[in-house]
Design an enzyme around this catalytic site. Sequence first.
Site, PDB file in Angstrom:
ATOM      1  CG  MET A  19      14.099 -22.603   7.048  1.00  0.00           C
ATOM      2  SD  MET A  19      16.151 -22.460   7.135  1.00  0.00           S
ATOM      3  CE  MET A  19      16.416 -23.910   6.299  1.00  0.00           C
ATOM      4  CD  GLN A  72       5.224 -24.327   5.897  1.00  0.00           C
ATOM      5  OE1 GLN A  72       5.693 -23.471   5.614  1.00  0.00           O
ATOM      6  NE2 GLN A  72       5.314 -24.777   7.253  1.00  0.00           N
ATOM      7  CB  CYS A 102       4.741 -17.523   8.935  1.00  0.00           C
ATOM      8  SG  CYS A 102       5.470 -16.258   8.414  1.00  0.00           S
ATOM      9  CE  LYS A 141       8.717 -25.015  11.421  1.00  0.00           C
ATOM     10  NZ  LYS A 141       8.635 -23.551  11.010  1.00  0.00           N
ATOM     11  CG  ASN A 204      11.607 -26.049  14.093  1.00  0.00           C
ATOM     12  OD1 ASN A 204      11.353 -24.808  14.077  1.00  0.00           O
ATOM     13  ND2 ASN A 204      13.076 -26.458  13.607  1.00  0.00           N
ATOM     14  N   GLY A 205      13.965 -25.896  16.510  1.00  0.00           N
ATOM     15  CA  GLY A 205      14.412 -24.788  17.138  1.00  0.00           C
ATOM     16  C   GLY A 205      15.785 -25.040  17.823  1.00  0.00           C
ATOM     17  N   GLY A 228      16.519 -26.258  10.630  1.00  0.00           N
ATOM     18  CA  GLY A 228      16.760 -24.940   9.770  1.00  0.00           C
ATOM     19  C   GLY A 228      17.819 -24.284   9.643  1.00  0.00           C
ATOM     20  NE  ARG A 229      17.429 -20.095  13.071  1.00  0.00           N
ATOM     21  CZ  ARG A 229      17.186 -19.560  14.313  1.00  0.00           C
ATOM     22  NH1 ARG A 229      17.615 -18.261  14.733  1.00  0.00           N
ATOM     23  NH2 ARG A 229      16.657 -20.402  15.499  1.00  0.00           N
TER      24      ARG A 229
HETATM   25  C1  LIG Z   1      15.355 -17.641   6.200  1.00  0.00           C
HETATM   26  C2  LIG Z   1      14.092 -18.330   7.036  1.00  0.00           C
HETATM   27  C3  LIG Z   1      12.937 -18.712   6.411  1.00  0.00           C
HETATM   28  C4  LIG Z   1      11.928 -19.433   7.074  1.00  0.00           C
HETATM   29  N1  LIG Z   1      10.862 -19.806   6.275  1.00  0.00           N
HETATM   30  C5  LIG Z   1       9.759 -20.323   6.920  1.00  0.00           C
HETATM   31  C6  LIG Z   1       8.562 -20.921   6.027  1.00  0.00           C
HETATM   32  O1  LIG Z   1       8.472 -20.600   4.898  1.00  0.00           O
HETATM   33  N2  LIG Z   1       7.721 -21.752   6.701  1.00  0.00           N
HETATM   34  C7  LIG Z   1       7.822 -22.137   8.068  1.00  0.00           C
HETATM   35  O2  LIG Z   1       7.189 -22.855   8.523  1.00  0.00           O
HETATM   36  N3  LIG Z   1       8.970 -21.760   8.859  1.00  0.00           N
HETATM   37  C8  LIG Z   1       9.988 -20.864   8.283  1.00  0.00           C
HETATM   38  N4  LIG Z   1      10.973 -20.510   9.073  1.00  0.00           N
HETATM   39  C9  LIG Z   1      11.064 -20.941  10.331  1.00  0.00           C
HETATM   40  C10 LIG Z   1      12.163 -22.375  10.333  1.00  0.00           C
HETATM   41  O3  LIG Z   1      11.164 -23.454   9.667  1.00  0.00           O
HETATM   42  C11 LIG Z   1      12.418 -22.745  11.695  1.00  0.00           C
HETATM   43  O4  LIG Z   1      11.147 -22.909  12.510  1.00  0.00           O
HETATM   44  C12 LIG Z   1      13.115 -21.882  12.692  1.00  0.00           C
HETATM   45  O5  LIG Z   1      14.164 -21.353  11.765  1.00  0.00           O
HETATM   46  C13 LIG Z   1      13.644 -22.478  13.724  1.00  0.00           C
HETATM   47  O6  LIG Z   1      14.465 -23.659  13.679  1.00  0.00           O
HETATM   48  P1  LIG Z   1      15.860 -23.499  13.549  1.00  0.00           P
HETATM   49  O7  LIG Z   1      16.477 -23.038  14.778  1.00  0.00           O
HETATM   50  O8  LIG Z   1      16.524 -24.813  13.536  1.00  0.00           O
HETATM   51  O9  LIG Z   1      16.476 -22.492  12.470  1.00  0.00           O
HETATM   52  C14 LIG Z   1      12.183 -19.759   8.455  1.00  0.00           C
HETATM   53  C15 LIG Z   1      13.462 -19.344   8.929  1.00  0.00           C
HETATM   54  C16 LIG Z   1      14.164 -19.000   8.161  1.00  0.00           C
HETATM   55  C17 LIG Z   1      15.478 -18.609   9.029  1.00  0.00           C
END
Ligand SMILES: Cc1cc2nc3c(=O)[nH]c(=O)nc-3n(C[C@H](O)[C@H](O)[C@H](O)COP(=O)(O)O)c2cc1C
Length: 330
Positions: A19, A72, A102, A141, A204-205, A228-229
Amino acid sequence: MPKIRNIELPDFPLLLAPMEDVSDPPFRKLCKEQGADVVYTEFISSEGLIRDAAKSVIKLDIYEKERPVGIQIFGAELDSMLQAVDIVEASNPDIIDINFGCPVKKVVCKNAGAGILRDIPLMVKLTEEIVKRTKLPVTVKTRLGWDQSSIKIVEVAERLQDVGIEAISIHGRTRVQMYKGEADWKPIAEVKNNQRMHIPVFGNGDVDTPEAAVKMRDEYGLDGAMIGRASIGYPWFFNEVKHYFKTGEHLAPPTMHERVEAARRHLQMAIDWKGEKLGVFETRRHYTNYFKGIPHFKEYRMKMVTSDDAADVFAAFDEVQEKFGDFQFA
Ligand SMILES: Cc1cc2nc3c(=O)[nH]c(=O)nc-3n(C[C@H](O)[C@H](O)[C@H](O)COP(=O)(O)O)c2cc1C
């Protein structure tokens, strides 16, 4: 038990998602202490790395204690990605992860991140060359597809496996969905159920409760969850999920003292690592969750998120401990 080459993982491992501005060394360390089995850095631009842009290079830092850690990278130009792989390898992570997920416009419009989901042959080619270039295990990813009408994740995952990736994490949304709606784990389960797949498939998600993690494991049969979140400002989430797996019961939430101590350590590590200005600024986004649920908290949160001076933020933590020390979190 899933394995990423010789990295042995427990049954249904929990991975900290990459993230941007969140998954930095201090936060990764806190998550690791709370049970994350693999942690990933935020995405790092391959172009930035080869230009030696300080902003990108600092992101390569890792603490020994957070291993196994994956770095990454993202990009769409083969040459820059290969040069970036060499730079990444020199900082000695355990895994190199490629970001093909992304959804942000400035990334996608260069065909990087999820942009590459419109050009699967290029996605496979870049991956193949990266795998050949490095001695480290490579993971990917990605998302389900570009849009609903072009979901080919079963075929895509198999092709990526065939060119040598050693695990895949799939966010159950398309690029067009961005973060809207609910993540759909069914296509991820189809990837896992493909008889030809032998590498770990991580879902994921929207894994935001221990029950959701159990569902992903038991109903969808995936090999692990990337989180993630739910972990932002709440590194305890990993431990809570693991406790629930073991006992079927919810762990008591962290006390105020534990929260204040975690916030304090987080801020101190961030300052030590990136200096006071950035450390104070980038730790801000965690405070809402660290102190979620406390009534009439706004005044204190404002002190934490508006001051540029670390001493003021530490003083706000002391005040919170003093005033709300006995607060019972639900
Ligand atoms: C603030 C933020 C930054 C993120 N930055 C990246 C990143 O740098 N690389 C990536 O693959 N995904 C990034 N994501 C996506 C997360 O890795 C993840 O796929 C997404 O938040 C869904 O998972 P979650 O529901 O558990 O949050 C980001 C998500 C958030 C909220």
